[in-house]
Design a protein around this motif. Structure first.
Motif, PDB file in Angstrom:
ATOM      1  N   ALA A 280      44.407  48.243  41.816  1.00  0.00           N
ATOM      2  CA  ALA A 280      43.336  48.420  40.834  1.00  0.00           C
ATOM      3  C   ALA A 280      43.368  47.290  39.832  1.00  0.00           C
ATOM      4  CB  ALA A 280      43.509  49.767  40.121  1.00  0.00           C
ATOM      5  N   ARG A 281      42.228  46.875  39.374  1.00  0.00           N
ATOM      6  CA  ARG A 281      42.151  45.785  38.395  1.00  0.00           C
ATOM      7  C   ARG A 281      43.061  46.095  37.217  1.00  0.00           C
ATOM      8  NH1 ARG A 281      39.905  41.217  40.252  1.00  0.00           N
ATOM      9  NH2 ARG A 281      37.986  41.614  41.318  1.00  0.00           N
ATOM     10  N   GLY A 282      43.766  45.081  36.766  1.00  0.00           N
ATOM     11  CA  GLY A 282      44.635  45.243  35.622  1.00  0.00           C
ATOM     12  C   GLY A 282      46.064  45.595  35.977  1.00  0.00           C
ATOM     13  N   ILE A 283      46.336  45.853  37.252  1.00  0.00           N
ATOM     14  CA  ILE A 283      47.698  46.191  37.666  1.00  0.00           C
ATOM     15  C   ILE A 283      48.284  45.001  38.422  1.00  0.00           C
ATOM     16  CG2 ILE A 283      49.137  47.862  38.910  1.00  0.00           C
ATOM     17  CD1 ILE A 283      46.968  49.892  38.622  1.00  0.00           C
TER      18      ILE A 283
ATOM     19  N   VAL B 153      37.011  27.494  35.235  1.00  0.00           N
ATOM     20  CA  VAL B 153      36.319  28.361  36.190  1.00  0.00           C
ATOM     21  C   VAL B 153      36.960  28.226  37.573  1.00  0.00           C
ATOM     22  CG1 VAL B 153      34.127  28.761  37.394  1.00  0.00           C
ATOM     23  CG2 VAL B 153      34.153  28.424  34.908  1.00  0.00           C
ATOM     24  N   ALA B 154      37.282  26.997  37.977  1.00  0.00           N
ATOM     25  CA  ALA B 154      37.923  26.788  39.280  1.00  0.00           C
ATOM     26  C   ALA B 154      39.261  27.516  39.350  1.00  0.00           C
ATOM     27  CB  ALA B 154      38.107  25.295  39.543  1.00  0.00           C
ATOM     28  N   ASP B 155      40.038  27.466  38.278  1.00  0.00           N
ATOM     29  CA  ASP B 155      41.318  28.187  38.243  1.00  0.00           C
ATOM     30  C   ASP B 155      41.100  29.689  38.411  1.00  0.00           C
ATOM     31  OD1 ASP B 155      42.749  25.838  37.911  1.00  0.00           O
ATOM     32  OD2 ASP B 155      42.995  26.091  35.742  1.00  0.00           O
ATOM     33  N   CYS B 156      40.070  30.212  37.758  1.00  0.00           N
ATOM     34  CA  CYS B 156      39.757  31.643  37.882  1.00  0.00           C
ATOM     35  C   CYS B 156      39.338  31.988  39.308  1.00  0.00           C
ATOM     36  CB  CYS B 156      38.655  32.042  36.895  1.00  0.00           C
ATOM     37  SG  CYS B 156      39.167  32.029  35.169  1.00  0.00           S
TER      38      CYS B 156
ATOM     39  N   TYR C 271      30.807  33.209  46.282  1.00  0.00           N
ATOM     40  CA  TYR C 271      32.119  33.538  45.729  1.00  0.00           C
ATOM     41  C   TYR C 271      32.099  34.934  45.116  1.00  0.00           C
ATOM     42  CZ  TYR C 271      33.347  28.604  46.091  1.00  0.00           C
ATOM     43  OH  TYR C 271      33.611  27.353  46.560  1.00  0.00           O
ATOM     44  N   GLU C 272      33.292  35.486  44.977  1.00  0.00           N
ATOM     45  CA  GLU C 272      33.433  36.750  44.266  1.00  0.00           C
ATOM     46  C   GLU C 272      33.251  36.471  42.771  1.00  0.00           C
ATOM     47  OE1 GLU C 272      33.969  39.771  45.649  1.00  0.00           O
ATOM     48  OE2 GLU C 272      33.764  38.772  47.567  1.00  0.00           O
ATOM     49  N   PRO C 273      32.863  37.485  42.003  1.00  0.00           N
ATOM     50  CA  PRO C 273      32.800  37.289  40.555  1.00  0.00           C
ATOM     51  C   PRO C 273      34.210  37.033  40.029  1.00  0.00           C
ATOM     52  CG  PRO C 273      32.390  39.585  41.134  1.00  0.00           C
ATOM     53  CD  PRO C 273      32.489  38.822  42.417  1.00  0.00           C
ATOM     54  N   ILE C 274      34.291  36.319  38.927  1.00  0.00           N
ATOM     55  CA  ILE C 274      35.594  36.021  38.339  1.00  0.00           C
ATOM     56  C   ILE C 274      35.765  36.769  37.023  1.00  0.00           C
ATOM     57  CG2 ILE C 274      35.794  33.746  39.398  1.00  0.00           C
ATOM     58  CD1 ILE C 274      35.003  32.568  36.625  1.00  0.00           C
TER      59      ILE C 274
ATOM     60  N   ARG D 274      42.456  32.040  41.457  1.00  0.00           N
ATOM     61  CA  ARG D 274      43.250  33.239  41.160  1.00  0.00           C
ATOM     62  C   ARG D 274      42.633  34.469  41.818  1.00  0.00           C
ATOM     63  NH1 ARG D 274      44.274  32.184  36.192  1.00  0.00           N
ATOM     64  NH2 ARG D 274      42.330  32.967  35.346  1.00  0.00           N
ATOM     65  N   GLU D 275      41.314  34.625  41.729  1.00  0.00           N
ATOM     66  CA  GLU D 275      40.636  35.774  42.340  1.00  0.00           C
ATOM     67  C   GLU D 275      40.753  35.736  43.863  1.00  0.00           C
ATOM     68  OE1 GLU D 275      39.200  38.487  40.875  1.00  0.00           O
ATOM     69  OE2 GLU D 275      39.868  37.712  38.948  1.00  0.00           O
ATOM     70  N   GLN D 276      40.584  34.557  44.456  1.00  0.00           N
ATOM     71  CA  GLN D 276      40.683  34.445  45.916  1.00  0.00           C
ATOM     72  C   GLN D 276      42.106  34.755  46.389  1.00  0.00           C
ATOM     73  OE1 GLN D 276      38.016  33.884  48.101  1.00  0.00           O
ATOM     74  NE2 GLN D 276      36.896  34.262  46.224  1.00  0.00           N
ATOM     75  N   CYS D 277      43.108  34.309  45.649  1.00  0.00           N
ATOM     76  CA  CYS D 277      44.498  34.627  45.992  1.00  0.00           C
ATOM     77  C   CYS D 277      44.743  36.127  45.896  1.00  0.00           C
ATOM     78  CB  CYS D 277      45.461  33.866  45.085  1.00  0.00           C
ATOM     79  SG  CYS D 277      45.541  32.106  45.442  1.00  0.00           S
ATOM     80  N   TRP D 278      44.175  36.741  44.875  1.00  0.00           N
ATOM     81  CA  TRP D 278      44.337  38.184  44.696  1.00  0.00           C
ATOM     82  C   TRP D 278      43.709  38.936  45.869  1.00  0.00           C
ATOM     83  CZ3 TRP D 278      47.435  41.325  42.628  1.00  0.00           C
ATOM     84  CH2 TRP D 278      47.098  42.650  42.390  1.00  0.00           C
TER      85      TRP D 278
END
Length: 74
Positions: free
Chosen positions: A69-72, A41-44, A8-11, A47-51
């Motif tokens: 960019a992160r934060g936008i 953690v699963a929610d995070c 997985y990607e980092p969250i 969210r990251e995978q959707c992003w």
């Protein structure tokens, strides 16, 4: 680190969720209940995978990636 080792990607756990994270971690450590922390953690992860999926979709449609960019996030 465990997520990345599993592919997985980092969250990112939002700064304002710090007390929630701490409480859920304490629930696991003190009472042996990992479910609330695992759900957070699963929610995070979701969210990251959707992003990431949104970024890929935007690139495929020819949209510039500069706004990702992160934060936008919207």
């Amino acid at each position: 680190m465990m997520l990345m080792q599993a592919g997985y990607e980092p969250i990112a756990i939002r700064h304002d969720a710090g007390s929630t994270y701490a409480g859920r971690l304490e629930q696991w450590q003190a009472y042996g209940d990992p479910v609330p922390l695992a759900c957070m953690v699963a929610d995070c992860v979701v969210r990251e995978q959707c992003w990431i999926g949104k970024i890929v979709s935007d690139i495929r449609r020819g949209h510039p990636i500069a706004g990702h960019a992160r934060g936008i996030r919207e």
